[in-house]
Design a protein around this motif. Structure first.
Motif, PDB file in Angstrom:
ATOM      1  N   ASP A 196       0.879  -1.176   0.000  1.00 19.19           N
ATOM      2  CA  ASP A 196       0.000   0.000   0.000  1.00 19.19           C
ATOM      3  C   ASP A 196       0.908   1.215   0.000  1.00 19.19           C
ATOM      4  O   ASP A 196       1.451   1.586   1.032  1.00 19.19           O
ATOM      5  N   ASP A 202       0.127   4.346  -1.441  1.00 16.54           N
ATOM      6  CA  ASP A 202      -0.545   5.645  -1.336  1.00 16.54           C
ATOM      7  C   ASP A 202      -1.146   5.859   0.048  1.00 16.54           C
ATOM      8  O   ASP A 202      -1.745   6.896   0.329  1.00 16.54           O
ATOM      9  N   GLY A 203      -0.981   4.854   0.924  1.00 18.96           N
ATOM     10  CA  GLY A 203      -1.332   5.045   2.330  1.00 18.96           C
ATOM     11  C   GLY A 203      -2.817   5.061   2.649  1.00 18.96           C
ATOM     12  O   GLY A 203      -3.217   5.538   3.703  1.00 18.96           O
ATOM     13  N   ASP A 204      -3.658   4.503   1.768  1.00 22.48           N
ATOM     14  CA  ASP A 204      -5.095   4.502   2.083  1.00 22.48           C
ATOM     15  C   ASP A 204      -5.509   3.225   2.815  1.00 22.48           C
ATOM     16  O   ASP A 204      -6.690   2.981   3.030  1.00 22.48           O
ATOM     17  N   ARG A 232      -5.190   0.136   1.782  1.00 26.42           N
ATOM     18  CA  ARG A 232      -5.486  -1.011   0.904  1.00 26.42           C
ATOM     19  C   ARG A 232      -4.359  -1.206  -0.099  1.00 26.42           C
ATOM     20  O   ARG A 232      -3.780  -0.235  -0.583  1.00 26.42           O
ATOM     21  N   ARG A 233      -4.097  -2.467  -0.414  1.00 24.01           N
ATOM     22  CA  ARG A 233      -3.114  -2.761  -1.460  1.00 24.01           C
ATOM     23  C   ARG A 233      -3.901  -2.914  -2.744  1.00 24.01           C
ATOM     24  O   ARG A 233      -4.391  -3.994  -3.054  1.00 24.01           O
ATOM     25  N   ASP A 234      -4.058  -1.812  -3.454  1.00 25.52           N
ATOM     26  CA  ASP A 234      -4.943  -1.819  -4.617  1.00 25.52           C
ATOM     27  C   ASP A 234      -4.131  -1.801  -5.909  1.00 25.52           C
ATOM     28  O   ASP A 234      -3.874  -0.739  -6.485  1.00 25.52           O
ATOM     29  N   ASP A 292       0.364   2.139  -5.694  1.00 26.26           N
ATOM     30  CA  ASP A 292       0.383   0.778  -5.134  1.00 26.26           C
ATOM     31  C   ASP A 292       0.946  -0.219  -6.152  1.00 26.26           C
ATOM     32  O   ASP A 292       1.814  -1.035  -5.831  1.00 26.26           O
TER      33      ASP A 292
HETATM   34 CA    CA Z   1      -3.382   1.861  -1.353  1.00 24.15          CA
END
Ligand code: CA
Length: 413
Positions: free
Chosen positions: A208, A210-212, A214-216, A223
């Motif tokens: 992850d 972008d730090g949101d 979630r590993r998207d 990511d």
């Molecule tokens: Ca993410």
């Protein structure tokens, strides 16, 4: 109507309702899927997830690489003609992707710098992987249900064990809430997201960035790119080194030196008559790097002095042409020039003829790798050794004439 006559009919109707599969359903496949449950459970997957993910899933017989009973021969992903380097490394595609890459380098500059800081992989290399894997995801709509693809490959594919494991990891991704079931989309080979990860790779390398939380890898560029960089870093990417140097090859080159096991410092290659393309000046440190020679089209195209990072990219995808594509694209994002030495217009043997050549080279003791019908590094090397031993023109490129020559010296098969 007496009950004795009604009962069998009722029973028959009831059985039909309970067990008659829907049109096109494959009961053997369903049984196989049901038998997967104990392993799925041991993998930490709940019954609820398992049922939801496998509900209504049927094998997709349109996928390549399947071994379907009743079909004349295993469906193999093998074209009649093997692509020549010049066909795979199409200059127009490379130029177009490099142009887009240049824009993305600006657009995602900060992210790419942060990725390099953390994983040591340069922005252009990460971008080149993205470009190669999904054309920078322009109009990229992976249309397949990943569960269905993986289940089909695990049930009917040529690498069942590999895909069975990938299917379990895919179910785990849903169980762990990494992705919604509806978001489990993949290529026909089960690879997912902007940089095409298999589910097991997701667990090994996805980050992850972008730090949101979630590993998207499907929708987040930071990511996906950081995940690709992490994969390269963990496979041994050498920070601060290139993947290769294009080199001018001396006219009378012994092409059997193009052996990954022959490693010489670049300065030694230069002493032997090789020169960096475009008269590139190399620092003393660069000249001290041990490199192997790669001649993708034998003597009929550019040569490369390849570094450990070449093999890291090769570990990402086994094909040498893939590595050349990614390496060249990464270079061209910064420098628009094509290879200095052009590819000559050589004729490529058909897959069947290349397989025959590999079998004959095996019989003669020159070759001990896979019979895959491709003119890979080891095949060209074995061929060069054969040409040398028989006093033939030494070019390390498979032709009908050399194959004919071999036919006179082997029992044939
Ligand atoms: Ca993410």
């Amino acid at each position: 109507m007496n009950i004795a006559r009604i009962f069998p009919a009722v029973l028959w109707l009831a059985l039909c309702t309970l067990s008659t599969p829907a049109a096109g359903a494959d009961p053997a496949f369903r049984q196989w899927l049901d038998a997967l449950w104990p392993d799925a459970q041991a993998f930490g997957i709940s019954r609820k997830t398992f049922d939801a993910a496998t509900a209504g899933v049927e094998p997709d017989l349109s996928l390549p690489d399947l071994d379907v009973p009743g079909r004349p021969a295993p469906q193999r992903e093998q074209p009649e003609f093997v692509l020549r380097p010049a066909d795979y490394l199409k200059d127009a595609s490379l130029a177009r992707l490099a142009g887009e890459g240049r824009k993305l380098l600006t657009e995602f500059g900060k992210t790419l710098d942060a990725i390099e800081q953390r994983f040591g992989v340069p922005p252009t290399v990460v971008l080149a992987i993205w470009g190669r894997e999904s054309g920078f995801s322009r109009g990229y709509r992976p249309g397949n249900n990943a569960i269905r693809v993986l289940a089909t490959q695990a049930y009917l594919g040529r690498r069942k064990d590999v895909f069975r494991q990938e299917l379990l990891f895919a179910l785990k991704m849903v169980e762990d809430g990494e992705v919604k079931l509806s978001g489990m989309r993949s290529s026909w080979a089960g690879a997912m997201g902007l940089t095409q990860f298999l589910p097991s790779e997701f667990y090994k390398y996805a980050v992850d960035f972008d730090g949101d939380g979630r590993r998207d890898i499907w929708n987040s560029v930071p990511d996906a790119l950081a995940s690709a960089a992490k994969q390269l870093a963990e496979k041994g990417w050498q920070k601060g080194q290139r993947w290769a140097y294009e080199a001018r090859v001396p006219k009378a080159v012994d092409c059997t030196l193009a052996d990954p096991d022959v490693k010489l410092p670049i300065a030694e290659w230069v002493r032997r008559g090789f020169a960096p393309a475009f008269d590139r000046k190399l620092s003393a440190e660069e000249q001290a790097q041990p490199a192997s020679l790669l001649l993708p089209a034998g003597i009929y195209g550019p040569g490369f002095l390849i570094l450990p990072n070449y093999f890291v990219l090769k570990d990402y995808n086994f094909s040498d042409l893939y590595v050349l594509f990614v390496g060249q694209l990464s270079d061209r994002i910064l420098d628009a020039r094509a290879f200095e030495t052009p590819w000559a217009d050589v004729v490529q043997l058909k897959t069947g003829a290349l397989e025959e050549m590999q079998r004959r080279l095996t019989e003669l003791g020159y070759y001990s790798e896979k019979i895959d019908g491709k003119a890979g590094m080891k095949t060209r090397l074995a061929l060069g050794a054969y040409q040398k031993a028989n006093g033939l023109k030494l070019d390390c490129w498979p032709t009908a004439a050399v194959l004919d020559h071999m036919r006179g010296r082997t029992r044939g098969n």
